[in-house]
Design a protein around this motif. Structure first.
Motif, PDB file in Angstrom:
ATOM      1  N   VAL A 176      28.948 -46.858  57.380  1.00  0.00           N
ATOM      2  CA  VAL A 176      27.671 -46.195  57.651  1.00  0.00           C
ATOM      3  C   VAL A 176      26.552 -47.044  57.048  1.00  0.00           C
ATOM      4  N   ASN A 177      25.346 -46.899  57.581  1.00  0.00           N
ATOM      5  CA  ASN A 177      24.256 -47.744  57.078  1.00  0.00           C
ATOM      6  C   ASN A 177      23.832 -47.377  55.662  1.00  0.00           C
ATOM      7  N   ASP A 178      23.977 -46.103  55.291  1.00  0.00           N
ATOM      8  CA  ASP A 178      23.650 -45.678  53.927  1.00  0.00           C
ATOM      9  C   ASP A 178      24.291 -44.319  53.685  1.00  0.00           C
ATOM     10  N   PRO A 179      25.243 -44.217  52.760  1.00  0.00           N
ATOM     11  CA  PRO A 179      25.944 -42.951  52.551  1.00  0.00           C
ATOM     12  C   PRO A 179      25.056 -41.858  51.972  1.00  0.00           C
ATOM     13  N   ARG A 180      23.867 -42.216  51.521  1.00  0.00           N
ATOM     14  CA  ARG A 180      22.947 -41.230  50.967  1.00  0.00           C
ATOM     15  C   ARG A 180      22.167 -40.498  52.049  1.00  0.00           C
ATOM     16  N   ALA A 181      22.205 -41.013  53.265  1.00  0.00           N
ATOM     17  CA  ALA A 181      21.444 -40.404  54.358  1.00  0.00           C
ATOM     18  C   ALA A 181      22.155 -39.135  54.840  1.00  0.00           C
ATOM     19  N   PRO A 182      21.436 -38.028  55.023  1.00  0.00           N
ATOM     20  CA  PRO A 182      22.082 -36.740  55.316  1.00  0.00           C
ATOM     21  C   PRO A 182      22.837 -36.716  56.634  1.00  0.00           C
ATOM     22  N   GLU A 183      22.481 -37.591  57.582  1.00  0.00           N
ATOM     23  CA  GLU A 183      23.191 -37.562  58.858  1.00  0.00           C
ATOM     24  C   GLU A 183      24.648 -38.004  58.743  1.00  0.00           C
ATOM     25  N   TRP A 184      25.017 -38.622  57.620  1.00  0.00           N
ATOM     26  CA  TRP A 184      26.390 -39.054  57.420  1.00  0.00           C
ATOM     27  C   TRP A 184      27.185 -38.075  56.559  1.00  0.00           C
ATOM     28  N   GLY A 185      26.652 -36.887  56.363  1.00  0.00           N
ATOM     29  CA  GLY A 185      27.300 -35.934  55.457  1.00  0.00           C
ATOM     30  C   GLY A 185      28.752 -35.651  55.796  1.00  0.00           C
ATOM     31  N   LYS A 186      29.073 -35.505  57.082  1.00  0.00           N
ATOM     32  CA  LYS A 186      30.453 -35.188  57.470  1.00  0.00           C
ATOM     33  C   LYS A 186      31.403 -36.330  57.136  1.00  0.00           C
ATOM     34  N   ALA A 187      30.975 -37.558  57.414  1.00  0.00           N
ATOM     35  CA  ALA A 187      31.815 -38.709  57.100  1.00  0.00           C
ATOM     36  C   ALA A 187      31.972 -38.887  55.593  1.00  0.00           C
ATOM     37  N   VAL A 188      30.891 -38.690  54.847  1.00  0.00           N
ATOM     38  CA  VAL A 188      30.959 -38.785  53.386  1.00  0.00           C
ATOM     39  C   VAL A 188      31.951 -37.767  52.834  1.00  0.00           C
ATOM     40  N   GLN A 189      31.858 -36.543  53.305  1.00  0.00           N
ATOM     41  CA  GLN A 189      32.755 -35.510  52.808  1.00  0.00           C
ATOM     42  C   GLN A 189      34.206 -35.808  53.147  1.00  0.00           C
ATOM     43  N   ALA A 190      34.472 -36.327  54.341  1.00  0.00           N
ATOM     44  CA  ALA A 190      35.841 -36.665  54.719  1.00  0.00           C
ATOM     45  C   ALA A 190      36.430 -37.709  53.780  1.00  0.00           C
ATOM     46  N   HIS A 191      35.649 -38.748  53.481  1.00  0.00           N
ATOM     47  CA  HIS A 191      36.164 -39.806  52.616  1.00  0.00           C
ATOM     48  C   HIS A 191      36.386 -39.299  51.197  1.00  0.00           C
ATOM     49  N   PHE A 192      35.447 -38.520  50.662  1.00  0.00           N
ATOM     50  CA  PHE A 192      35.649 -37.989  49.317  1.00  0.00           C
ATOM     51  C   PHE A 192      36.834 -37.025  49.278  1.00  0.00           C
ATOM     52  N   ASN A 193      37.066 -36.294  50.328  1.00  0.00           N
ATOM     53  CA  ASN A 193      38.250 -35.432  50.375  1.00  0.00           C
ATOM     54  C   ASN A 193      39.524 -36.255  50.257  1.00  0.00           C
ATOM     55  N   TRP A 194      39.575 -37.378  50.960  1.00  0.00           N
ATOM     56  CA  TRP A 194      40.746 -38.256  50.858  1.00  0.00           C
ATOM     57  C   TRP A 194      40.857 -38.857  49.459  1.00  0.00           C
ATOM     58  N   TRP A 195      39.747 -39.350  48.943  1.00  0.00           N
ATOM     59  CA  TRP A 195      39.786 -39.966  47.611  1.00  0.00           C
ATOM     60  C   TRP A 195      40.155 -38.941  46.544  1.00  0.00           C
TER      61      TRP A 195
END
Length: 304
Positions: free
Chosen positions: A229-248
């Motif tokens: 993603v271009n920046d994980p802090r951007a709110p439009e990537w919230g779903k992808a961020v949450q998926a990765h943190f769930n795995w980690w």
């Protein structure tokens, strides 16, 4: 006051960072004795010398660095001196690159052996193993080589879930996981999101098997249309961020409960991994700032 576009992007990302990560479920665990989190910096895209890189990584708060094993003796000595000066841990990338299997195998064994037996002892070796077009038997033989080297010198060797390599796709990796009990993974699941054009909702069982074998994490966040993603802090990537943190979360919890140390690399990359504007190729985010942001998030969430 005039605000440049670059500064505007940086300020906007910082302001929205809390929005992207505040929605994550809380992570609570009671680490057993022996658990330790070590967060590593990548020199991928860094423009300066190895000494400058180590200084900046230390100043930012990293515990160590990950970089390709240097072939040149002078580069090795410069690296060893910088590691000692700044008291940083090290993990190496090493492996083979040739498309000819015999040459690739010789490179693979020689580089892994060199990286595990010279200079300060690395925490681990990360290898982007094999090729996606080698046969199962050929790639499996590389796992056997890495197992023998680990048994000989005790340095963990992790095989990365990486596009174009042996473990390029979830269903392919599962075959190796089921046949090779000694296989240990570097989990860079952003690649699989890209390969399978999804957040892997339909491969939960396979992903679970991979998480059980993960000993090292490359903390980059991918999405169904790309590995970063271009920046994980951007709110439009919230779903992808949450998926990765769930795995980690699952990998970290397993290490905490077992009292085992864990290494994580923040690995957001430069252009063209980092999306850019056309013609100027100006990156849409600041690679260094994003990686440092991720380092602080990881330490806050997973540190003791």
């Amino acid at each position: 006051m005039h605000t440049s576009r670059r500064n505007f992007l940086r300020q906007s990302a910082v302001m929205s960072g809390a929005l992207a990560l505040s929605s994550l479920p809380s992570f609570a665990a009671r680490p057993a004795n022996g658990y330790r989190l070590t967060v590593m910096a990548t020199n991928w895209g860094y423009p300066g010398s190895i000494g400058d890189f180590c200084r900046d990584a230390k100043d930012a708060g990293y515990d160590g660095i990950e970089l390709w094993w240097p072939q040149d003796k002078a580069a090795q000595q410069a690296l060893f001196a910088a590691l000692d000066q700044y008291k940083l841990q090290v993990g190496y990338l090493a492996g083979g690159h040739d498309s000819d299997y015999t040459k690739h195998t010789n490179q693979f064994e020689a580089n892994l052996s060199a990286a595990t037996s010279n200079g300060p002892r690395p925490l681990y070796i990360n290898t982007q193993s094999g090729k996606d077009y080698f046969t199962f038997e050929q790639n499996a033989a590389l796992i056997d080589i890495s197992t023998r080297i680990t048994q000989r010198n005790g340095v963990p060797i992790y095989h990365e879930t990486h596009r174009s390599r042996m473990l390029f796709a979830a269903h392919i990796a599962r075959q190796f996981i089921e046949k090779k009990p000694d296989l240990r993974l570097t989990l860079d699941i952003s690649h699989w999101c890209n390969v399978h054009e999804s957040l892997l909702e339909d491969q939960a069982e396979t992903v679970s098997k991979a998480l059980e074998r993960a000993g090292h994490i490359h903390a980059r966040i991918g999405h169904p249309e790309g590995p970063q993603v271009n920046d994980p802090r951007a709110p439009e990537w919230g779903k992808a961020v949450q998926a990765h943190f769930n795995w980690w979360d699952q990998v970290v919890r397993r290490h905490q409960e077992a009292g085992k140390p864990l290494t994580i690399l923040t690995e957001f990359g430069p252009a063209d991994y980092m999306p850019t504007l056309p013609y100027t190729r100006q990156p849409l985010g600041n690679q260094w700032d994003i990686n440092v942001f991720m380092m602080h998030q990881l330490k806050q969430r997973y540190g003791k």
